[in-house]
Motif scaffolding. Sequence first.
Motif, PDB file in Angstrom:
ATOM      1  N   LEU A   1     -25.017 -19.122 -21.165  1.00 61.23           N
ATOM      2  CA  LEU A   1     -24.017 -19.040 -20.096  1.00 61.23           C
ATOM      3  C   LEU A   1     -23.717 -20.425 -19.542  1.00 61.23           C
ATOM      4  O   LEU A   1     -22.567 -20.744 -19.217  1.00 61.23           O
ATOM      5  N   ALA A   2     -24.752 -21.239 -19.428  1.00 60.00           N
ATOM      6  CA  ALA A   2     -24.548 -22.595 -18.919  1.00 60.00           C
ATOM      7  C   ALA A   2     -23.663 -23.402 -19.862  1.00 60.00           C
ATOM      8  O   ALA A   2     -22.721 -24.078 -19.431  1.00 60.00           O
ATOM      9  N   ALA A   3     -23.929 -23.315 -21.162  1.00 63.36           N
ATOM     10  CA  ALA A   3     -23.139 -24.075 -22.128  1.00 63.36           C
ATOM     11  C   ALA A   3     -21.704 -23.579 -22.196  1.00 63.36           C
ATOM     12  O   ALA A   3     -20.786 -24.356 -22.497  1.00 63.36           O
ATOM     13  N   ALA A   4     -21.504 -22.283 -21.904  1.00 58.48           N
ATOM     14  CA  ALA A   4     -20.156 -21.710 -21.915  1.00 58.48           C
ATOM     15  C   ALA A   4     -19.430 -21.914 -20.590  1.00 58.48           C
ATOM     16  O   ALA A   4     -18.300 -21.442 -20.419  1.00 58.48           O
ATOM     17  N   SER A   5     -20.071 -22.626 -19.659  1.00 55.94           N
ATOM     18  CA  SER A   5     -19.484 -22.913 -18.338  1.00 55.94           C
ATOM     19  C   SER A   5     -19.132 -21.640 -17.584  1.00 55.94           C
ATOM     20  O   SER A   5     -18.114 -21.579 -16.879  1.00 55.94           O
ATOM     21  N   ALA A   6     -19.972 -20.607 -17.742  1.00 54.47           N
ATOM     22  CA  ALA A   6     -19.751 -19.370 -16.992  1.00 54.47           C
ATOM     23  C   ALA A   6     -20.007 -19.624 -15.516  1.00 54.47           C
ATOM     24  O   ALA A   6     -20.863 -20.440 -15.148  1.00 54.47           O
ATOM     25  N   THR A   7     -19.260 -18.940 -14.666  1.00 57.48           N
ATOM     26  CA  THR A   7     -19.389 -19.118 -13.232  1.00 57.48           C
ATOM     27  C   THR A   7     -19.874 -17.841 -12.571  1.00 57.48           C
ATOM     28  O   THR A   7     -19.741 -16.752 -13.119  1.00 57.48           O
TER      29      THR A   7
ATOM     30  N   MET B   1     -19.979 -10.007  -5.498  1.00 57.19           N
ATOM     31  CA  MET B   1     -19.286  -8.797  -5.066  1.00 57.19           C
ATOM     32  C   MET B   1     -19.260  -8.750  -3.539  1.00 57.19           C
ATOM     33  O   MET B   1     -20.303  -8.751  -2.893  1.00 57.19           O
ATOM     34  N   ALA B   2     -18.058  -8.722  -2.970  1.00 57.92           N
ATOM     35  CA  ALA B   2     -17.929  -8.689  -1.512  1.00 57.92           C
ATOM     36  C   ALA B   2     -16.648  -7.969  -1.135  1.00 57.92           C
ATOM     37  O   ALA B   2     -15.623  -8.129  -1.801  1.00 57.92           O
ATOM     38  N   ARG B   3     -16.728  -7.179  -0.061  1.00 56.68           N
ATOM     39  CA  ARG B   3     -15.545  -6.479   0.457  1.00 56.68           C
ATOM     40  C   ARG B   3     -15.564  -6.520   1.965  1.00 56.68           C
ATOM     41  O   ARG B   3     -16.609  -6.344   2.592  1.00 56.68           O
ATOM     42  N   ASN B   4     -14.378  -6.756   2.544  1.00 59.44           N
ATOM     43  CA  ASN B   4     -14.239  -6.746   3.999  1.00 59.44           C
ATOM     44  C   ASN B   4     -15.261  -7.651   4.691  1.00 59.44           C
ATOM     45  O   ASN B   4     -15.803  -7.320   5.745  1.00 59.44           O
ATOM     46  N   GLY B   5     -15.528  -8.778   4.073  1.00 58.04           N
ATOM     47  CA  GLY B   5     -16.450  -9.736   4.664  1.00 58.04           C
ATOM     48  C   GLY B   5     -17.915  -9.422   4.473  1.00 58.04           C
ATOM     49  O   GLY B   5     -18.773 -10.158   4.978  1.00 58.04           O
ATOM     50  N   VAL B   6     -18.236  -8.351   3.730  1.00 55.69           N
ATOM     51  CA  VAL B   6     -19.629  -7.957   3.511  1.00 55.69           C
ATOM     52  C   VAL B   6     -20.009  -8.239   2.062  1.00 55.69           C
ATOM     53  O   VAL B   6     -19.362  -7.740   1.134  1.00 55.69           O
ATOM     54  N   THR B   7     -21.047  -9.021   1.857  1.00 61.17           N
ATOM     55  CA  THR B   7     -21.535  -9.301   0.511  1.00 61.17           C
ATOM     56  C   THR B   7     -22.362  -8.117   0.025  1.00 61.17           C
ATOM     57  O   THR B   7     -23.313  -7.698   0.689  1.00 61.17           O
ATOM     58  N   GLU B   8     -22.010  -7.574  -1.131  1.00 60.91           N
ATOM     59  CA  GLU B   8     -22.682  -6.382  -1.639  1.00 60.91           C
ATOM     60  C   GLU B   8     -23.655  -6.672  -2.776  1.00 60.91           C
ATOM     61  O   GLU B   8     -24.629  -5.929  -2.967  1.00 60.91           O
ATOM     62  N   ALA B   9     -23.403  -7.697  -3.574  1.00 55.17           N
ATOM     63  CA  ALA B   9     -24.318  -8.084  -4.644  1.00 55.17           C
ATOM     64  C   ALA B   9     -24.065  -9.539  -5.005  1.00 55.17           C
ATOM     65  O   ALA B   9     -22.925 -10.011  -4.939  1.00 55.17           O
ATOM     66  N   THR B  10     -25.129 -10.226  -5.389  1.00 60.75           N
ATOM     67  CA  THR B  10     -25.011 -11.641  -5.708  1.00 60.75           C
ATOM     68  C   THR B  10     -25.736 -11.964  -7.005  1.00 60.75           C
ATOM     69  O   THR B  10     -26.758 -11.362  -7.332  1.00 60.75           O
ATOM     70  N   ALA B  11     -25.214 -12.922  -7.733  1.00 58.38           N
ATOM     71  CA  ALA B  11     -25.849 -13.423  -8.947  1.00 58.38           C
ATOM     72  C   ALA B  11     -26.603 -14.699  -8.606  1.00 58.38           C
ATOM     73  O   ALA B  11     -26.034 -15.636  -8.049  1.00 58.38           O
ATOM     74  N   GLY B  12     -27.883 -14.727  -8.930  1.00 55.14           N
ATOM     75  CA  GLY B  12     -28.688 -15.905  -8.653  1.00 55.14           C
ATOM     76  C   GLY B  12     -28.384 -17.031  -9.623  1.00 55.14           C
ATOM     77  O   GLY B  12     -27.607 -16.875 -10.578  1.00 55.14           O
ATOM     78  N   PRO B  13     -29.001 -18.175  -9.429  1.00 55.28           N
ATOM     79  CA  PRO B  13     -28.757 -19.324 -10.312  1.00 55.28           C
ATOM     80  C   PRO B  13     -29.289 -19.057 -11.715  1.00 55.28           C
ATOM     81  O   PRO B  13     -30.188 -18.236 -11.917  1.00 55.28           O
ATOM     82  N   LEU B  14     -28.724 -19.740 -12.690  1.00 52.41           N
ATOM     83  CA  LEU B  14     -29.208 -19.634 -14.054  1.00 52.41           C
ATOM     84  C   LEU B  14     -30.584 -20.275 -14.162  1.00 52.41           C
ATOM     85  O   LEU B  14     -30.856 -21.312 -13.545  1.00 52.41           O
ATOM     86  N   ALA B  15     -31.452 -19.640 -14.948  1.00 52.81           N
ATOM     87  CA  ALA B  15     -32.776 -20.209 -15.187  1.00 52.81           C
ATOM     88  C   ALA B  15     -32.629 -21.495 -15.998  1.00 52.81           C
ATOM     89  O   ALA B  15     -31.547 -21.808 -16.511  1.00 52.81           O
ATOM     90  N   SER B  16     -33.715 -22.214 -16.144  1.00 53.13           N
ATOM     91  CA  SER B  16     -33.656 -23.531 -16.774  1.00 53.13           C
ATOM     92  C   SER B  16     -33.068 -23.505 -18.183  1.00 53.13           C
ATOM     93  O   SER B  16     -32.419 -24.452 -18.612  1.00 53.13           O
ATOM     94  N   GLY B  17     -33.262 -22.393 -18.907  1.00 53.93           N
ATOM     95  CA  GLY B  17     -32.708 -22.310 -20.253  1.00 53.93           C
ATOM     96  C   GLY B  17     -31.228 -22.042 -20.284  1.00 53.93           C
ATOM     97  O   GLY B  17     -30.586 -22.147 -21.345  1.00 53.93           O
ATOM     98  N   GLY B  18     -30.643 -21.656 -19.128  1.00 53.23           N
ATOM     99  CA  GLY B  18     -29.205 -21.429 -19.044  1.00 53.23           C
ATOM    100  C   GLY B  18     -28.748 -20.079 -19.553  1.00 53.23           C
ATOM    101  O   GLY B  18     -27.540 -19.822 -19.619  1.00 53.23           O
ATOM    102  N   ASP B  19     -29.703 -19.183 -19.910  1.00 52.45           N
ATOM    103  CA  ASP B  19     -29.301 -17.902 -20.495  1.00 52.45           C
ATOM    104  C   ASP B  19     -29.827 -16.699 -19.737  1.00 52.45           C
ATOM    105  O   ASP B  19     -29.776 -15.570 -20.242  1.00 52.45           O
ATOM    106  N   SER B  20     -30.320 -16.890 -18.523  1.00 59.64           N
ATOM    107  CA  SER B  20     -30.831 -15.744 -17.760  1.00 59.64           C
ATOM    108  C   SER B  20     -30.590 -15.943 -16.272  1.00 59.64           C
ATOM    109  O   SER B  20     -30.522 -17.075 -15.780  1.00 59.64           O
TER     110      SER B  20
END
Length: 258
Positions: A221-227, A231-250
């Motif tokens: 994902l890191a090499a593919a420049s994925a961002t 997920m958020a609605r009406n100012g409320v964050t419902e789910a978040t993706a954490g940072p990529l692990a050191s290998g860039g694939d998790s």
Amino acid sequence: MPPHPFTPSVTRPRLRSFAGGGAALLLCALPAATTPALASSSGVSTAAPRAAAGITSGNWSGYAATGSTYHSVAATWIQPRITCSVAGAVSIWVGLDGQGTRTVEQTGTQAECATVNGTPRYFAWWENYPDPESPYRDAVRPGDTMTASVVYDHGHDTYTAKLTDETLGWTETKSFARYGGATNGSAEVIAEAPNRNGSRTPLADFGSVTFTRAAIDGRTLAAASATTVTMARNGVTEATAGPLASGGDSFTDTWKHS
């Protein structure tokens, strides 16, 4: 999945400008001859404009790559157990298109609660949006290790969606023709609040899900420049993706709110 911005559909809109959708209904130990009823749909991401830190979506959370043409996406995850604090659902999948495009080619799992404090149901599916989602008959259980991929074959102009339950030992493979409007304009690894009858369902409390071995066109994902997609609605964050692990694939995607 519908294109971005997401257009509700009675079928299954998934990638929604990064608020994607995808939901079907699966029973936790489906009898071999039983086909689960489709309870909801997925679609394109319903995302807001891209921000410096990533994308905000009304129905997707995870990672997505855009800005090029993509031919494959894959990831592995452990199916999370959901809590029926609300009558909601969560769909976990990998796919091509849906972020800024009008089709979605995807496969994954879904878990949903028909009622508050009810018994969760789990199932597996594939979809070639705008066609409706199609469930597999195989059982899916919390704790199962799932591996999914979607690959585009340029020579035959077809996609192949593959989903394996490494714990139970089954694999499903489905090949289908490319819709004329499909552009392969995005690739993503997503947890989604799916649609039901054209409306987004509440996001089921899935705790967290960790994606590993995530790859786009054979690159991390890191090499593919994925961002990131939040997920958020009406100012409320419902789910978040954490940072990529050191290998860039998790990474770990975490539930915050329904």
